[in-house]
Motif scaffolding. Structure first.
Motif, PDB file in Angstrom:
ATOM      1  N   UNK A 157       0.853  -1.180   0.000  1.00  0.00           N
ATOM      2  CA  UNK A 157       0.000   0.000   0.000  1.00  0.00           C
ATOM      3  C   UNK A 157       0.889   1.229   0.000  1.00  0.00           C
ATOM      4  N   UNK A 158       0.702   2.074  -0.985  1.00  0.00           N
ATOM      5  CA  UNK A 158       1.350   3.376  -1.000  1.00  0.00           C
ATOM      6  C   UNK A 158       0.361   4.359  -0.379  1.00  0.00           C
ATOM      7  N   UNK A 159       0.537   4.601   0.906  1.00  0.00           N
ATOM      8  CA  UNK A 159      -0.425   5.376   1.689  1.00  0.00           C
ATOM      9  C   UNK A 159      -0.134   6.862   1.541  1.00  0.00           C
ATOM     10  N   UNK A 160      -1.130   7.616   1.083  1.00  0.00           N
ATOM     11  CA  UNK A 160      -0.935   9.025   0.779  1.00  0.00           C
ATOM     12  C   UNK A 160      -1.613   9.921   1.818  1.00  0.00           C
ATOM     13  N   UNK A 161      -1.593   9.496   3.059  1.00  0.00           N
ATOM     14  CA  UNK A 161      -2.190  10.301   4.122  1.00  0.00           C
ATOM     15  C   UNK A 161      -1.586  11.686   4.222  1.00  0.00           C
ATOM     16  N   UNK A 162      -0.308  11.824   3.853  1.00  0.00           N
ATOM     17  CA  UNK A 162       0.370  13.134   3.879  1.00  0.00           C
ATOM     18  C   UNK A 162       0.661  13.651   2.472  1.00  0.00           C
ATOM     19  N   UNK A 163      -0.004  13.057   1.479  1.00  0.00           N
ATOM     20  CA  UNK A 163       0.171  13.499   0.108  1.00  0.00           C
ATOM     21  C   UNK A 163       1.062  12.563  -0.688  1.00  0.00           C
ATOM     22  N   UNK A 164       0.953  12.661  -2.014  1.00  0.00           N
ATOM     23  CA  UNK A 164       1.717  11.779  -2.891  1.00  0.00           C
ATOM     24  C   UNK A 164       3.214  12.028  -2.757  1.00  0.00           C
ATOM     25  N   UNK A 165       3.597  13.279  -2.526  1.00  0.00           N
ATOM     26  CA  UNK A 165       5.021  13.586  -2.399  1.00  0.00           C
ATOM     27  C   UNK A 165       5.628  12.956  -1.148  1.00  0.00           C
ATOM     28  N   UNK A 166       4.794  12.629  -0.162  1.00  0.00           N
ATOM     29  CA  UNK A 166       5.278  12.035   1.084  1.00  0.00           C
ATOM     30  C   UNK A 166       4.603  10.683   1.330  1.00  0.00           C
ATOM     31  N   UNK A 167       4.355   9.939   0.265  1.00  0.00           N
ATOM     32  CA  UNK A 167       3.649   8.672   0.431  1.00  0.00           C
ATOM     33  C   UNK A 167       4.474   7.699   1.275  1.00  0.00           C
ATOM     34  N   UNK A 168       3.769   6.841   1.976  1.00  0.00           N
ATOM     35  CA  UNK A 168       4.401   5.830   2.815  1.00  0.00           C
ATOM     36  C   UNK A 168       4.257   4.477   2.131  1.00  0.00           C
ATOM     37  N   UNK A 169       5.383   3.854   1.826  1.00  0.00           N
ATOM     38  CA  UNK A 169       5.428   2.569   1.133  1.00  0.00           C
ATOM     39  C   UNK A 169       5.329   1.475   2.196  1.00  0.00           C
ATOM     40  N   UNK A 170       4.147   0.850   2.274  1.00  0.00           N
ATOM     41  CA  UNK A 170       3.848  -0.028   3.404  1.00  0.00           C
ATOM     42  C   UNK A 170       3.827  -1.507   3.022  1.00  0.00           C
ATOM     43  N   UNK A 171       4.665  -2.291   3.706  1.00  0.00           N
ATOM     44  CA  UNK A 171       4.583  -3.736   3.644  1.00  0.00           C
ATOM     45  C   UNK A 171       3.983  -4.223   4.962  1.00  0.00           C
ATOM     46  N   UNK A 172       4.009  -5.531   5.196  1.00  0.00           N
ATOM     47  CA  UNK A 172       3.374  -6.058   6.399  1.00  0.00           C
ATOM     48  C   UNK A 172       4.050  -5.540   7.665  1.00  0.00           C
ATOM     49  N   UNK A 173       5.365  -5.419   7.629  1.00  0.00           N
ATOM     50  CA  UNK A 173       6.080  -4.913   8.801  1.00  0.00           C
ATOM     51  C   UNK A 173       5.643  -3.493   9.131  1.00  0.00           C
ATOM     52  N   UNK A 174       5.398  -2.684   8.106  1.00  0.00           N
ATOM     53  CA  UNK A 174       4.957  -1.310   8.337  1.00  0.00           C
ATOM     54  C   UNK A 174       3.570  -1.280   8.976  1.00  0.00           C
ATOM     55  N   UNK A 175       2.680  -2.189   8.551  1.00  0.00           N
ATOM     56  CA  UNK A 175       1.349  -2.257   9.154  1.00  0.00           C
ATOM     57  C   UNK A 175       1.462  -2.684  10.616  1.00  0.00           C
ATOM     58  N   UNK A 176       2.306  -3.672  10.891  1.00  0.00           N
ATOM     59  CA  UNK A 176       2.509  -4.119  12.273  1.00  0.00           C
ATOM     60  C   UNK A 176       3.066  -2.998  13.136  1.00  0.00           C
ATOM     61  N   UNK A 177       4.011  -2.249  12.591  1.00  0.00           N
ATOM     62  CA  UNK A 177       4.602  -1.147  13.355  1.00  0.00           C
ATOM     63  C   UNK A 177       3.570  -0.075  13.659  1.00  0.00           C
ATOM     64  N   UNK A 178       2.718   0.213  12.671  1.00  0.00           N
ATOM     65  CA  UNK A 178       1.728   1.283  12.832  1.00  0.00           C
ATOM     66  C   UNK A 178       0.591   0.886  13.770  1.00  0.00           C
TER      67      UNK A 178
END
Length: 306
Positions: A157-178
């Protein structure tokens, strides 16, 4: 060389962000019509093409932003976003006319768009992320789509909560961390926690940390409900009372939150064109709507991505 991704675009998520991110006064057609959402959306796509280097792209659409099958399970679903007359979503008056312009431009360029009657864009994205050849990158500002992350395929998931210029590239580890849960348990976690933006009340008194702890221990909402009926299952009295009181909600909420993966879709030509498929029509649209600069940026990105 790494295989290039299919980029799945949550179009409503991005064009709503574009609408509120680009001032109307800075983007108008010759007749005065605002085109800020169109301009911002096209610039987002150009940035994504340049930075993610996809060879395929699909823009998913909301043919039904509040499907009846979800409302039947949970009547509060998105109720707060209903228009006063109750027959549609509250959408800014100057955004609605811009959506057909976006679709016209995408068609002239040759970027696929798809929706399905009775389903949201999320469900289209979920189906394509499940059925199309990987790797897949889903672009959205919708937290529910964290559940699509799958390292095995892979789907990110390329999460654009802060905009496309600051998208967060999320794998499973990123979801677990969040959130403290794996991606495939996100729907259970979200059902427990709730989400006011979707009219999901959650379990009163159960926040993110408690929801994550429950999912980690019992695996799912159904596992939690089963454990409630077992003597000596270890729930604190207060938490047991909260979960007991929410049994009716918990019986349906995970189904409402869970993204559909089996939406019937016609075959889609996902390949990104290197040049517009209808350049004359694109030129006409760019001139009519004062979109020469964003159209050029997107066409250049398509022509130059290796």
């Amino acid at each position: 060389m790494a295989q290039r991704p299919l980029l799945l675009i949550d179009a409503p998520s991005l064009y709503f962000r574009a609408y509120f991110g680009v001032p109307e006064s800075s983007a108008r057609a010759a007749d005065g019509s605002p085109v800020n959402a169109v301009r911002g959306f096209l610039d987002m796509l150009a940035t994504l093409v340049r930075t993610r280097r996809p060879d395929r792209m699909v823009c998913a659409l909301d043919y039904d932003w509040r499907p009846q099958w979800r409302v039947a399970l949970l009547p509060s679903y998105k109720t707060h976003r209903l228009a006063p007359e109750g027959d549609g979503e509250v959408v800014p008056d100057t955004l609605s006319p811009q959506v057909p312009v976006i679709l016209d431009v995408l068609a002239a360029i040759g970027i696929a768009t798809v929706g399905a009657d009775g389903y949201e864009a999320d469900d289209v994205l979920g189906t394509l992320a499940t059925t199309e050849p990987a790797p897949v990158e889903v672009v959205s500002g919708d937290r529910d789509l964290f559940q699509l992350v799958d390292d095995a395929r892979p789907v990110r998931l390329l999460y654009v909560g802060r905009g496309v210029a600051k998208l967060e590239d999320c794998d499973d580890a990123a979801v677990r961390t969040r959130y403290g849960v794996p991606a495939d348990r996100y729907a259970d976690f979200a059902a427990l926690r709730g989400d006011p933006s979707d009219g999901l009340p959650g379990v009163p008194g159960v926040g993110e940390k408690t929801a994550a702890r429950l999912v980690e221990r019992y695996g799912s909402v159904s596992g939690i409900l089963a454990a409630l009926d077992e003597p000596g299952s270890g729930f604190a009295p207060g938490l047991r009372a909260k979960l007991d009181g929410a049994r009716g909600y918990l019986a349906v909420a995970p189904t409402v939150v869970r993204v559909a993966r089996d939406v019937p879709l016609a075959p889609i030509a996902t390949a990104l064109p290197a040049a517009p498929v209808d350049p004359e029509r694109l030129l006409e649209l760019a001139e009519r709507w004062n979109l020469a600069s964003p159209v050029r940026r997107l066409v250049d990105a398509l022509a130059n991505h290796p």
